[in-house]
Design a protein around this motif. Structure first.
Motif, PDB file in Angstrom:
ATOM      1  N   GLN A 102     -78.406   4.823  41.157  1.00 18.01           N
ATOM      2  CA  GLN A 102     -78.844   3.902  40.508  1.00 18.01           C
ATOM      3  C   GLN A 102     -79.969   3.935  41.376  1.00 18.01           C
ATOM      4  N   ASP A 103     -80.400   4.317  42.787  1.00 20.47           N
ATOM      5  CA  ASP A 103     -81.677   4.407  43.290  1.00 20.47           C
ATOM      6  C   ASP A 103     -82.065   5.862  43.430  1.00 20.47           C
ATOM      7  N   LYS A 104     -83.262   6.221  42.991  1.00 22.01           N
ATOM      8  CA  LYS A 104     -83.749   7.243  41.772  1.00 22.01           C
ATOM      9  C   LYS A 104     -84.150   8.475  42.749  1.00 22.01           C
ATOM     10  N   ASP A 105     -84.645   8.223  44.235  1.00 15.97           N
ATOM     11  CA  ASP A 105     -84.666   8.855  44.855  1.00 15.97           C
ATOM     12  C   ASP A 105     -83.770   9.593  45.333  1.00 15.97           C
ATOM     13  N   ALA A 106     -82.337   8.822  46.118  1.00 13.78           N
ATOM     14  CA  ALA A 106     -81.348   9.101  46.011  1.00 13.78           C
ATOM     15  C   ALA A 106     -80.662  10.579  45.076  1.00 13.78           C
ATOM     16  N   MET A 107     -80.863   9.603  43.809  1.00 10.90           N
ATOM     17  CA  MET A 107     -80.514  10.597  42.798  1.00 10.90           C
ATOM     18  C   MET A 107     -80.863  12.271  42.758  1.00 10.90           C
ATOM     19  N   ARG A 108     -82.827  12.057  42.146  1.00  7.90           N
ATOM     20  CA  ARG A 108     -83.244  13.197  42.141  1.00  7.90           C
ATOM     21  C   ARG A 108     -82.805  14.013  43.938  1.00  7.90           C
ATOM     22  N   ALA A 109     -82.966  13.652  44.948  1.00  5.96           N
ATOM     23  CA  ALA A 109     -82.476  14.111  46.157  1.00  5.96           C
ATOM     24  C   ALA A 109     -81.502  14.796  45.497  1.00  5.96           C
ATOM     25  N   ALA A 110     -80.472  14.288  45.130  1.00  7.63           N
ATOM     26  CA  ALA A 110     -78.855  15.115  45.217  1.00  7.63           C
ATOM     27  C   ALA A 110     -79.062  16.209  44.106  1.00  7.63           C
ATOM     28  N   TYR A 111     -80.044  15.759  42.437  1.00  2.00           N
ATOM     29  CA  TYR A 111     -79.495  17.417  41.672  1.00  2.00           C
ATOM     30  C   TYR A 111     -80.346  18.065  42.245  1.00  2.00           C
ATOM     31  N   ALA A 112     -81.539  17.839  43.466  1.00  2.00           N
ATOM     32  CA  ALA A 112     -82.127  19.538  43.929  1.00  2.00           C
ATOM     33  C   ALA A 112     -81.363  19.507  44.672  1.00  2.00           C
ATOM     34  N   ALA A 113     -80.307  18.821  45.529  1.00  2.00           N
ATOM     35  CA  ALA A 113     -79.904  19.781  46.438  1.00  2.00           C
ATOM     36  C   ALA A 113     -78.559  20.579  45.347  1.00  2.00           C
ATOM     37  N   ALA A 114     -78.451  20.160  44.632  1.00  2.00           N
ATOM     38  CA  ALA A 114     -76.931  20.687  43.774  1.00  2.00           C
ATOM     39  C   ALA A 114     -77.668  22.040  43.279  1.00  2.00           C
ATOM     40  N   GLY A 115     -79.080  22.387  43.188  1.00  2.00           N
ATOM     41  CA  GLY A 115     -79.964  23.409  42.677  1.00  2.00           C
ATOM     42  C   GLY A 115     -79.603  22.964  40.824  1.00  2.00           C
ATOM     43  N   CYS A 270     -84.588  22.459  29.878  1.00  4.40           N
ATOM     44  CA  CYS A 270     -83.120  21.580  29.861  1.00  4.40           C
ATOM     45  C   CYS A 270     -82.991  20.434  31.326  1.00  4.40           C
ATOM     46  N   VAL A 271     -84.060  19.524  31.186  1.00  5.14           N
ATOM     47  CA  VAL A 271     -84.039  18.758  32.844  1.00  5.14           C
ATOM     48  C   VAL A 271     -83.042  17.323  33.037  1.00  5.14           C
ATOM     49  N   LEU A 272     -82.252  17.044  33.884  1.00  5.05           N
ATOM     50  CA  LEU A 272     -81.572  15.568  33.393  1.00  5.05           C
ATOM     51  C   LEU A 272     -82.563  15.079  34.219  1.00  5.05           C
ATOM     52  N   PHE A 273     -82.643  13.381  33.996  1.00  3.18           N
ATOM     53  CA  PHE A 273     -83.368  12.354  34.349  1.00  3.18           C
ATOM     54  C   PHE A 273     -82.226  11.660  35.037  1.00  3.18           C
ATOM     55  N   GLU A 274     -81.403  10.844  34.685  1.00  2.00           N
ATOM     56  CA  GLU A 274     -80.377  10.741  35.301  1.00  2.00           C
ATOM     57  C   GLU A 274     -78.690  10.638  35.312  1.00  2.00           C
ATOM     58  N   THR A 275     -78.535  10.343  35.681  1.00  7.24           N
ATOM     59  CA  THR A 275     -76.644  10.042  35.866  1.00  7.24           C
ATOM     60  C   THR A 275     -75.776   8.674  36.179  1.00  7.24           C
ATOM     61  N   ALA A 276     -75.247   8.287  34.840  1.00  4.31           N
ATOM     62  CA  ALA A 276     -75.202   6.383  34.737  1.00  4.31           C
ATOM     63  C   ALA A 276     -73.766   6.437  34.794  1.00  4.31           C
ATOM     64  N   ALA A 277     -73.070   5.808  35.795  1.00  3.28           N
ATOM     65  CA  ALA A 277     -71.495   5.214  36.017  1.00  3.28           C
ATOM     66  C   ALA A 277     -70.614   4.588  35.553  1.00  3.28           C
TER      67      ALA A 277
END
Length: 414
Positions: A102-115, A270-277
């Motif tokens: 839900q936290d967009k900045d944390a989500m983006r950071a996690a995506y970037a860290a995973a490559g 291909c760009v992932l914008f959001e993951t929702a649980a």
């Protein structure tokens, strides 16, 4: 008969409530809006806000519910995850997983860290930081609350003047959710797709990829007006979209249950914008059932009831070559009459048609996803046939409103 507490009785939970009733369960609804669309289907209603964790815990204990669950809404999701953890009840996502999703900045950071490929972005506390990002990367940029949902406060901006207005709006939305941070990101062109799947033993299985069609305009940006199947992608492109959704879920630690992902495909790849649980809030799982035969709502109930067979239930419904959930846009105002619902429901290929706002209620301007006023679910042998059937049914439906909108609307059902 099991007693199931469902958090939220708005349209994002409508199909979940129906699934619980079809299975013969006793449904305890929790929603601050006693006129929410799914309330009439519940065996009892408790007028408790979907964001009130303490109140929801009290409802579950007082009603002796065997299980608690929700889907389709980020507000309800966060609260339900906390309620389940406190009361020791099964749920498909831990509160920390929900926070990361839900936290967009944390989500983006996690995506970037995973490559994963992500658009350039920056979490901004001040307008100066947002302006610096826009100067460095150029307009247009997208401005969104760091903590938000349903496209609330999301805008595409093309000038410094627009950035100032959008920044303050996004910060207000995010602050109301407990985090006064705004995410500013580079604009990427592309068509949008939803991956509707289920994670079992840590791996995401996609059951349906839909094209996500949105209302035109820059503000609000990205309010979905239809989810259409097939996606229109080639088999190879669809595999890329699903692979990116799968990598995103892993990056966020989402390892069980429903997963809804938004992916863009365009000149930037291909760009992932959001993951929702959770399941999508726009009847995405209903389209998935028509496309794949898999009932993801039944699986959500399986998790809540600790029923492994139900949680892994295979396809058991007819499969169609085309399917769509398409929303009705009505004129804002107080609702005087709702016309054409029974006629729309009787048309060929129509699986459901609903108005979400009752007579006497208020249709609000379409500023976010929660303000949608009705919808049609349709199937056909092809995508074009399904959409044509949905359009014909929507043409029969009408919500008559006056021209006035109460500036102090009741709490939306989410």
């Amino acid at each position: 008969m099991r007693r199931i507490a469902i958090v939220g009785c708005g349209f994002p939970q409508l199909s979940l409530v129906r699934a619980a009733k079809r299975a013969g369960h006793y449904v305890i609804g929790a929603d601050a809006n006693p006129r929410a669309v799914a309330v009439a289907l519940c065996d009892e209603l408790h007028e408790t806000s979907t964001s009130d964790v303490e109140g929801l815990c009290a409802v579950v204990l007082r009603t002796r519910a065997d299980a608690v669950t929700t889907t389709g809404s980020e507000v309800s999701l966060k609260s339900t995850a906390l309620v389940a953890e406190r009361l020791g009840l099964p749920f498909y996502a831990k509160p920390e997983t929900v926070r990361l999703c839900q936290d967009k900045d944390a989500m983006r950071a996690a995506y970037a860290a995973a490559g994963l490929g992500v658009p350039a972005f920056a979490p901004c506390i001040s307008m100066g930081e947002a302006s610096a990002f826009a100067r460095a990367h150029g307009f247009p940029v997208v401005v969104k609350p760091s903590r938000g949902w349903g496209q609330r406060g999301v805008a595409r901006v093309e000038t410094e003047a627009e950035l100032m207005v959008a920044f303050e709006d996004a910060r207000a939305h995010s602050a109301s959710a407990g985090l006064a941070v705004v995410v500013v990101e580079a604009w990427l062109q592309g068509r949008e797709y939803s991956v509707n799947g289920w994670i079992q033993e840590g791996r995401l299985a996609s059951y349906c990829v839909t094209e996500r069609l949105t209302v035109p305009g820059k503000r609000p940006l990205g309010v979905m007006i239809a989810e259409a199947y097939p996606s229109g992608l080639s088999a190879e492109e669809e595999e890329r979209v699903v692979a990116e959704a799968r990598r995103g879920a892993l990056a966020l630690g989402h390892v069980r249950g429903p997963c809804y992902s938004q992916v863009s495909m365009g000149p930037n790849g291909c760009v992932l914008f959001e993951t929702a649980a959770r399941l999508g809030g726009g009847f995405d799982a209903d389209v998935t059932r028509l496309a794949s035969g898999v009932d993801l709502y039944a699986r959500v109930l399986g998790v809540a009831l600790d029923d492994a067979a139900l949680e892994t239930q295979p396809a058991r419904f007819p499969v169609h070559g085309g399917a769509v959930a398409k929303f009705l846009v009505a004129r804002p105002g107080h609702v005087r009459a709702i016309r054409g619902l029974s006629e729309a429901r009787a048309m060929d290929g129509i699986d459901d048609a609903e108005a979400f706002v009752p007579v006497g209620g208020i249709v609000m301007p379409l500023t976010d996803s929660a303000k949608r006023a009705g919808y049609v679910l349709a199937h056909g042998s092809t995508r074009a046939e399904a959409i044509a059937r949905a359009d014909a049914a929507l043409a029969r439906m009408r919500i008559d409103t006056d021209a006035e909108v109460d500036p102090r609307p009741p709490e939306a059902s989410t």
